[in-house]
Design a protein around this motif. Structure first.
Motif, PDB file in Angstrom:
ATOM      1  N   THR A  59       1.703   6.360  47.365  1.00  0.00           N
ATOM      2  CA  THR A  59       2.819   6.085  46.731  1.00  0.00           C
ATOM      3  C   THR A  59       4.009   5.504  47.146  1.00  0.00           C
ATOM      4  O   THR A  59       4.742   4.525  47.064  1.00  0.00           O
ATOM      5  CB  THR A  59       3.422   7.561  45.709  1.00  0.00           C
ATOM      6  OG1 THR A  59       2.481   8.027  44.842  1.00  0.00           O
ATOM      7  CG2 THR A  59       4.487   7.091  44.966  1.00  0.00           C
ATOM      8  N   LYS A  60       4.171   6.279  48.533  1.00  0.00           N
ATOM      9  CA  LYS A  60       5.211   5.805  49.393  1.00  0.00           C
ATOM     10  C   LYS A  60       4.625   4.559  49.992  1.00  0.00           C
ATOM     11  O   LYS A  60       5.726   3.538  50.417  1.00  0.00           O
ATOM     12  CB  LYS A  60       5.566   6.719  50.323  1.00  0.00           C
ATOM     13  CG  LYS A  60       6.187   7.989  50.058  1.00  0.00           C
ATOM     14  CD  LYS A  60       6.511   9.200  51.051  1.00  0.00           C
ATOM     15  CE  LYS A  60       7.069  10.300  50.557  1.00  0.00           C
ATOM     16  NZ  LYS A  60       7.629  11.087  51.621  1.00  0.00           N
ATOM     17  N   LEU A  61       3.695   4.431  50.306  1.00  0.00           N
ATOM     18  CA  LEU A  61       3.160   3.022  50.756  1.00  0.00           C
ATOM     19  C   LEU A  61       3.354   1.820  49.946  1.00  0.00           C
ATOM     20  O   LEU A  61       3.848   0.913  50.180  1.00  0.00           O
ATOM     21  CB  LEU A  61       1.494   3.144  51.149  1.00  0.00           C
ATOM     22  CG  LEU A  61       0.749   1.823  51.785  1.00  0.00           C
ATOM     23  CD1 LEU A  61      -0.317   2.224  52.678  1.00  0.00           C
ATOM     24  CD2 LEU A  61       0.334   1.067  50.608  1.00  0.00           C
ATOM     25  N   ARG A  62       3.220   2.084  48.585  1.00  0.00           N
ATOM     26  CA  ARG A  62       3.302   1.200  47.750  1.00  0.00           C
ATOM     27  C   ARG A  62       5.018   0.698  47.479  1.00  0.00           C
ATOM     28  O   ARG A  62       5.321  -0.187  47.385  1.00  0.00           O
ATOM     29  CB  ARG A  62       2.875   1.501  46.163  1.00  0.00           C
ATOM     30  CG  ARG A  62       3.012   0.469  45.117  1.00  0.00           C
ATOM     31  CD  ARG A  62       2.348  -0.845  45.513  1.00  0.00           C
ATOM     32  NE  ARG A  62       2.559  -1.848  44.645  1.00  0.00           N
ATOM     33  CZ  ARG A  62       1.770  -2.325  43.652  1.00  0.00           C
ATOM     34  NH1 ARG A  62       0.746  -1.368  43.386  1.00  0.00           N
ATOM     35  NH2 ARG A  62       2.143  -3.297  42.956  1.00  0.00           N
ATOM     36  N   ASP A  63       5.582   1.782  47.609  1.00  0.00           N
ATOM     37  CA  ASP A  63       7.018   1.783  47.441  1.00  0.00           C
ATOM     38  C   ASP A  63       7.552   0.723  48.719  1.00  0.00           C
ATOM     39  O   ASP A  63       8.598  -0.047  48.449  1.00  0.00           O
ATOM     40  CB  ASP A  63       7.891   2.839  47.623  1.00  0.00           C
ATOM     41  CG  ASP A  63       7.834   3.719  46.357  1.00  0.00           C
ATOM     42  OD1 ASP A  63       7.408   3.172  45.119  1.00  0.00           O
ATOM     43  OD2 ASP A  63       8.046   5.100  46.344  1.00  0.00           O
ATOM     44  N   VAL A  64       7.305   0.924  49.970  1.00  0.00           N
ATOM     45  CA  VAL A  64       7.573   0.267  51.209  1.00  0.00           C
ATOM     46  C   VAL A  64       7.225  -1.171  51.146  1.00  0.00           C
ATOM     47  O   VAL A  64       7.821  -2.227  51.291  1.00  0.00           O
ATOM     48  CB  VAL A  64       7.013   0.777  52.422  1.00  0.00           C
ATOM     49  CG1 VAL A  64       7.006  -0.110  53.413  1.00  0.00           C
ATOM     50  CG2 VAL A  64       7.543   2.220  52.804  1.00  0.00           C
ATOM     51  N   LEU A  65       5.926  -1.477  50.606  1.00  0.00           N
ATOM     52  CA  LEU A  65       5.537  -2.746  50.386  1.00  0.00           C
ATOM     53  C   LEU A  65       6.276  -3.574  49.354  1.00  0.00           C
ATOM     54  O   LEU A  65       6.261  -4.812  49.262  1.00  0.00           O
ATOM     55  CB  LEU A  65       4.059  -2.692  50.144  1.00  0.00           C
ATOM     56  CG  LEU A  65       2.902  -2.295  51.408  1.00  0.00           C
ATOM     57  CD1 LEU A  65       1.616  -2.118  50.920  1.00  0.00           C
ATOM     58  CD2 LEU A  65       3.187  -3.223  52.534  1.00  0.00           C
ATOM     59  N   ASP A  66       6.416  -2.741  48.255  1.00  0.00           N
ATOM     60  CA  ASP A  66       7.417  -3.395  47.273  1.00  0.00           C
ATOM     61  C   ASP A  66       8.822  -3.680  47.906  1.00  0.00           C
ATOM     62  O   ASP A  66       9.279  -4.656  47.142  1.00  0.00           O
ATOM     63  CB  ASP A  66       7.532  -2.357  46.081  1.00  0.00           C
ATOM     64  CG  ASP A  66       6.136  -2.546  45.345  1.00  0.00           C
ATOM     65  OD1 ASP A  66       5.316  -3.279  45.397  1.00  0.00           O
ATOM     66  OD2 ASP A  66       6.039  -1.439  44.260  1.00  0.00           O
ATOM     67  N   LEU A  67       9.177  -3.011  48.642  1.00  0.00           N
ATOM     68  CA  LEU A  67      10.655  -3.431  48.869  1.00  0.00           C
ATOM     69  C   LEU A  67      10.542  -4.654  50.012  1.00  0.00           C
ATOM     70  O   LEU A  67      11.248  -5.545  50.079  1.00  0.00           O
ATOM     71  CB  LEU A  67      10.993  -2.190  49.740  1.00  0.00           C
ATOM     72  CG  LEU A  67      11.640  -0.874  49.117  1.00  0.00           C
ATOM     73  CD1 LEU A  67      11.955   0.148  50.130  1.00  0.00           C
ATOM     74  CD2 LEU A  67      12.781  -1.352  48.347  1.00  0.00           C
ATOM     75  N   GLU A  68       9.391  -4.617  50.828  1.00  0.00           N
ATOM     76  CA  GLU A  68       8.967  -5.832  51.685  1.00  0.00           C
ATOM     77  C   GLU A  68       8.926  -7.057  50.776  1.00  0.00           C
ATOM     78  O   GLU A  68       9.537  -8.097  51.130  1.00  0.00           O
ATOM     79  CB  GLU A  68       7.944  -5.337  52.361  1.00  0.00           C
ATOM     80  CG  GLU A  68       7.678  -6.556  53.609  1.00  0.00           C
ATOM     81  CD  GLU A  68       6.634  -6.254  54.423  1.00  0.00           C
ATOM     82  OE1 GLU A  68       5.896  -7.273  55.100  1.00  0.00           O
ATOM     83  OE2 GLU A  68       6.400  -5.096  54.770  1.00  0.00           O
ATOM     84  N   ILE A  69       8.153  -7.007  49.770  1.00  0.00           N
ATOM     85  CA  ILE A  69       7.956  -7.897  48.804  1.00  0.00           C
ATOM     86  C   ILE A  69       9.314  -8.563  48.309  1.00  0.00           C
ATOM     87  O   ILE A  69       9.384  -9.730  48.301  1.00  0.00           O
ATOM     88  CB  ILE A  69       6.866  -7.900  47.830  1.00  0.00           C
ATOM     89  CG1 ILE A  69       5.364  -7.493  48.375  1.00  0.00           C
ATOM     90  CG2 ILE A  69       6.864  -8.873  46.653  1.00  0.00           C
ATOM     91  CD1 ILE A  69       4.550  -7.032  47.459  1.00  0.00           C
ATOM     92  N   GLY A  70      10.125  -7.691  47.817  1.00  0.00           N
ATOM     93  CA  GLY A  70      11.503  -8.159  47.265  1.00  0.00           C
ATOM     94  C   GLY A  70      12.328  -8.559  48.166  1.00  0.00           C
ATOM     95  O   GLY A  70      12.970  -9.611  47.852  1.00  0.00           O
ATOM     96  N   ALA A  71      12.137  -8.148  49.443  1.00  0.00           N
ATOM     97  CA  ALA A  71      13.270  -8.771  50.491  1.00  0.00           C
ATOM     98  C   ALA A  71      12.520 -10.256  50.569  1.00  0.00           C
ATOM     99  O   ALA A  71      13.460 -11.199  51.071  1.00  0.00           O
ATOM    100  CB  ALA A  71      13.167  -7.951  51.643  1.00  0.00           C
ATOM    101  N   TYR A  72      11.428 -10.498  50.939  1.00  0.00           N
ATOM    102  CA  TYR A  72      10.642 -11.740  51.180  1.00  0.00           C
ATOM    103  C   TYR A  72      10.993 -12.706  50.086  1.00  0.00           C
ATOM    104  O   TYR A  72      11.433 -13.733  50.307  1.00  0.00           O
ATOM    105  CB  TYR A  72       9.099 -11.453  51.181  1.00  0.00           C
ATOM    106  CG  TYR A  72       8.598 -12.709  51.358  1.00  0.00           C
ATOM    107  CD1 TYR A  72       8.229 -13.368  52.732  1.00  0.00           C
ATOM    108  CD2 TYR A  72       7.724 -13.172  50.531  1.00  0.00           C
ATOM    109  CE1 TYR A  72       7.851 -14.760  52.767  1.00  0.00           C
ATOM    110  CE2 TYR A  72       6.937 -14.549  50.547  1.00  0.00           C
ATOM    111  CZ  TYR A  72       6.770 -15.110  51.808  1.00  0.00           C
ATOM    112  OH  TYR A  72       6.395 -16.197  51.637  1.00  0.00           O
TER     113      TYR A  72
END
Length: 246
Positions: free
Chosen positions: A122-135
């Motif tokens: 769950t936290k992994l997905r949150d981190v990647l979603d944040l990275e995707i949003g910033a990108y």
């Protein structure tokens, strides 16, 4: 190479030039360095003022993707994802360590690193979603320079025409120069409207589509990494990935 983009811009510019010839005009009358400088340099200056240097440079670099877009290669990507899930299932998550060094995509490498580090799915997905949003935010800010150029260019073209007419008014004493002077003045308007609608705005729309496609691929990868971290069956992960390509 995206031949559709090359053919498209060739047809757009070729249509204008062919129309000029069919109407009996000379192509040389459309070549006005002063008007070109006013429109292009003025537009660049306005865009740079709006976007800032970093976004401007990034946006210019992204223009190359219009003609040479990234190859997504979804079948190959799904094959790799399935292989990673099989390795993790059979040999454990730490076994993916050897895969990371062969990965060239920073986003994929980061996702695999999070798996190896044992981050909760769950936290992994949150981190990647944040990275995707910033990108996505960075990419869209860079793309805005082309949209802004499409808005400024016509107005600056009118400004160039007005400056040309001022020059014409200064030569009213020589009627023989009025006709050609007025024609030259309005070339700036042609440049402004032409570049905006044939180059700047199409590039902006194409880049927006490419970024949306890239974001979609990253979301697919984030889903796959979360599944691998959760220990999902490789077959199930492969089926989920195939849904993204339907």
């Amino acid at each position: 190479m995206d031949w559709g983009s090359l053919v498209g811009i060739a047809l757009a510019l070729g249509g204008i030039l062919l129309g000029q010839l069919l109407e009996g005009g000379a192509l040389g009358s459309l070549v006005q360095p002063a008007a070109f400088i006013i429109v292009i340099v003025g537009t660049v200056g306005a865009v740079l003022l709006q976007s800032g240097w970093r976004n401007f440079v990034q946006g210019v670099k992204m223009a190359g993707q219009v003609f040479m877009p990234k190859d997504d290669n979804y079948p190959g990507l799904i094959k790799d994802i399935t292989a990673w899930s099989v390795i993790a299932r059979r040999e454990g998550l730490l076994s993916l360590e050897r895969v990371i060094k062969d990965v060239k995509d920073p986003f994929i490498a980061h996702g695999l690193r999070l798996i190896v580090d044992g981050v909760d799915p769950t936290k992994l997905r949150d981190v990647l979603d944040l990275e995707i949003g910033a990108y996505e935010t960075r990419q869209r800010l860079a793309i805005k320079i082309w949209e802004a150029a499409g808005g400024y260019a016509p107005t600056i073209g009118i400004l160039g025409a007005v400056l040309g007419l001022i020059h014409v008014m200064e030569n009213l004493s020589d009627p023989s120069r009025l006709g050609s002077g007025i024609a030259v003045a309005f070339v700036a308007t042609i440049y402004g409207v032409g570049f905006a609608n044939l180059v700047f705005l199409p590039i902006s729309s194409k880049l927006k589509a490419l970024v949306s496609r890239d974001i979609f691929k990253r979301e697919m990868l984030a889903d796959a990494f979360a599944g691998i971290a959760a220990g999902d069956n490789p077959r199930l992960i492969e089926e989920r990935m195939n849904v993204y390509t339907m």
